[in-house]
Design a protein around this motif. Structure first.
Motif, short mmCIF file in Angstrom:
data_model
loop_
_atom_site.label_atom_id
_atom_site.label_comp_id
_atom_site.label_asym_id
_atom_site.label_seq_id
_atom_site.Cartn_x
_atom_site.Cartn_y
_atom_site.Cartn_z
N VAL A 199 0.86 -1.20 0.00
CA VAL A 199 0.00 0.00 0.00
C VAL A 199 0.89 1.24 0.00
N THR A 200 0.76 2.06 -1.04
CA THR A 200 1.71 3.13 -1.26
C THR A 200 1.04 4.40 -1.78
N GLN A 201 1.76 5.49 -1.72
CA GLN A 201 1.39 6.69 -2.46
C GLN A 201 1.93 6.57 -3.88
N ASP A 202 1.49 7.44 -4.77
CA ASP A 202 2.00 7.44 -6.14
C ASP A 202 3.52 7.62 -6.11
N PHE A 203 4.24 6.77 -6.85
CA PHE A 203 5.70 6.84 -6.80
C PHE A 203 6.32 7.15 -8.17
N THR A 204 5.53 7.65 -9.10
CA THR A 204 6.05 7.88 -10.45
C THR A 204 7.13 8.97 -10.48
N LYS A 205 7.03 9.97 -9.59
CA LYS A 205 8.00 11.07 -9.60
C LYS A 205 8.88 11.11 -8.35
N VAL A 206 8.58 10.24 -7.39
CA VAL A 206 9.32 10.27 -6.12
C VAL A 206 10.20 9.03 -6.03
N LYS A 207 11.50 9.23 -6.19
CA LYS A 207 12.42 8.11 -6.23
C LYS A 207 12.42 7.32 -4.92
N SER A 208 12.29 8.01 -3.79
CA SER A 208 12.30 7.32 -2.51
C SER A 208 11.13 6.35 -2.39
N ARG A 209 9.96 6.74 -2.89
CA ARG A 209 8.80 5.84 -2.86
C ARG A 209 9.00 4.69 -3.84
N TRP A 235 -2.88 5.07 -2.01
CA TRP A 235 -3.46 5.97 -1.00
C TRP A 235 -3.02 7.39 -1.30
N GLN A 236 -3.93 8.35 -1.09
CA GLN A 236 -3.60 9.77 -1.26
C GLN A 236 -3.86 10.51 0.05
N ARG A 237 -3.04 11.52 0.30
CA ARG A 237 -3.15 12.28 1.54
C ARG A 237 -4.54 12.87 1.71
N ASP A 238 -5.14 13.38 0.64
CA ASP A 238 -6.45 14.03 0.73
C ASP A 238 -7.61 13.09 0.48
N ALA A 239 -7.41 12.11 -0.43
CA ALA A 239 -8.53 11.26 -0.85
C ALA A 239 -8.58 9.91 -0.15
N GLY A 240 -7.51 9.53 0.53
CA GLY A 240 -7.50 8.23 1.20
C GLY A 240 -7.19 7.10 0.23
N PHE A 241 -7.76 5.91 0.50
CA PHE A 241 -7.48 4.72 -0.31
C PHE A 241 -8.22 4.76 -1.63
N ALA A 242 -7.50 4.39 -2.72
CA ALA A 242 -8.16 4.29 -4.02
C ALA A 242 -9.19 3.17 -4.00
N THR A 260 2.43 -1.40 4.51
CA THR A 260 2.13 0.02 4.26
C THR A 260 3.42 0.83 4.23
N GLN A 261 3.44 1.89 3.38
CA GLN A 261 4.68 2.60 3.09
C GLN A 261 4.80 3.98 3.73
N HIS A 262 3.85 4.34 4.58
CA HIS A 262 3.89 5.68 5.19
C HIS A 262 3.04 5.63 6.45
N MET A 263 3.47 6.30 7.50
CA MET A 263 2.76 6.20 8.77
C MET A 263 1.28 6.60 8.66
N PRO A 264 0.93 7.69 7.95
CA PRO A 264 -0.50 8.01 7.82
C PRO A 264 -1.30 6.91 7.12
N ILE A 265 -0.66 6.18 6.19
CA ILE A 265 -1.35 5.04 5.56
C ILE A 265 -1.62 3.98 6.61
N THR A 266 -0.63 3.70 7.43
CA THR A 266 -0.77 2.68 8.46
C THR A 266 -1.90 3.03 9.43
N THR A 267 -1.92 4.28 9.88
CA THR A 267 -2.93 4.68 10.86
C THR A 267 -4.33 4.67 10.26
N GLU A 268 -4.46 5.08 8.99
CA GLU A 268 -5.78 5.06 8.35
C GLU A 268 -6.24 3.63 8.09
N LEU A 269 -5.32 2.76 7.74
CA LEU A 269 -5.65 1.35 7.55
C LEU A 269 -6.10 0.73 8.87
N LEU A 270 -5.39 1.02 9.94
CA LEU A 270 -5.77 0.51 11.26
C LEU A 270 -7.17 0.96 11.64
#
Length: 353
Positions: A199-209, A235-242, A260-270
């Motif tokens: 479960v990730t954010q869009d990683f097309t432009k972010v090398k770290s992701r 997952w998106q910061r504003d829209a949540g899970f696709a 999950t790849q980011h703490m806010p993703i983890t907390t929203e999933l929980l």
């Protein structure tokens, strides 16, 4: 002169900006002598002269202009720090590392928060540049690379941290995301999991992701497991899970673990799983990237990949101050290791044979 006039004159004196020449006139010395006094150069100054200047400074409550002094010395002993979310758990610890290192190096810190807004980030960069800071640390959005490179070309040292965008950064301190994601996925595979939902954010432009995604893929390929695109969820910061995690779990061949790849993703999933009364780890296992505050006190403490944000802050500051003192240094890309914090949210299961 009346008492009222004296009070008025005294008030106007305090309200006016006291200048170096005012101190010199009151002490009966030259401006250069006052400047030498303020900079601690007393070699050829008599005790009487020092005392007159000290009394004049005290009487006028004179405070040296730090900007004027920085123009003369070509340094401000101040760095700027630009972050995306100052309230973030890891960000706050990174800032603490930055501040602690600056205190031991006699540097001051100016902090700007962008809320992941490229326009605010650009204004923050401009404000710090105009303030003549000696250097900048930035957790960038990736939308102002040209502006950052312009300031670097103008002689302003800038070091990136936390995220890497398309590898365009000059100097950067980051965690070894690809290796960490490989080790996390490998851990789940060794626990018997064969269907791991990434479960990730869009990683097309972010090398770290993208590096985290590649680490996940590396592990699957290493253990000869298929890459199922249905197990890559966004997952998106504003829209949540696709797609709702509950929908994913109700499919005919559901995942047995979420990574999950980011703490806010983890907390929203929980939150979503708790609301639906999905039990961790009995119904599904969970491994998150980045620690959650007080996670060890959860009913089921969450297994996580932890970075070392405090150390990242210190190392980034160390690199920046080194660049400030040695302008000709080549750009550096430094990666720090992550750690797997094993807790109780990942269940060992028998592999599907």
């Amino acid at each position: 002169m009346s008492i009222c006039s004296e009070i008025r004159d005294l008030f106007e004196t305090f309200m006016a900006k006291i200048k170096l020449i005012d101190v010199a006139n009151l002490a009966g010395v030259s401006k250069s002598t006052v400047s030498q006094y303020l900079n601690g150069r007393f070699e050829y100054m008599s005790e009487k002269t020092k005392e007159r200047i000290r009394l004049a400074v005290d009487k006028l409550s004179y405070v040296p202009n730090p900007i004027a002094r920085s123009l003369k010395l070509d340094e401000t002993k101040t760095i700027g720090v630009i972050v995306r979310d100052i309230t973030g758990f890891d960000t706050s610890r990174t800032i603490r590392g930055i501040d602690d290192y600056c205190k031991t190096s006699n540097y001051n810190v100016l902090i700007y928060n962008t809320d992941v807004d490229p326009e605010i980030e650009a204004r923050s960069l401009e404000a710090l540049y105009q303030s003549r800071v000696d250097g900048i640390l930035i957790a960038a959005t990736g939308e102002n690379t040209a502006l950052i490179n312009k300031y670097i070309a103008n002689g302003l040292p800038i070091v990136n941290f936390q995220l890497e965008h398309e590898g365009n950064e000059k100097s950067i301190i980051i965690s070894d995301y690809r290796k960490a994601a490989f080790e996390a996925t490998e851990y789940l595979i060794k626990q018997g999991h064969r269907r791991i939902c990434f479960v990730t954010q869009d990683f097309t432009k972010v090398k770290s992701r993208k590096d985290r995604y590649l680490g996940y893929i590396d592990a699957l390929m290493h253990y000869q497991l298929p890459v199922d695109q249905q197990l890559i969820q966004y997952w998106q910061r504003d829209a949540g899970f696709a797609r709702s995690p509950l929908t994913v779990l109700n499919e005919s061949n559901p995942p047995t673990a979420f990574f999950t790849q980011h703490m806010p993703i983890t907390t929203e999933l929980l939150s979503a799983l708790n609301k639906a009364k999905v039990t961790i780890p009995d119904d599904v296992s969970l491994l998150g990237f980045d620690d959650i505050p007080m996670a060890e006190f959860f009913n089921v403490p969450i297994t996580v990949i932890t970075q070392n944000p405090y150390q990242i802050g210190r190392e980034a500051t160390k690199l920046l101050l080194n660049n400030i003192k040695n302008p000709g240094l080549s750009p550096q890309r430094i990666m720090l290791p992550c750690s797997l914090m094993e807790r109780l949210s990942c269940k060992r299961i028998l592999p599907n044979l």
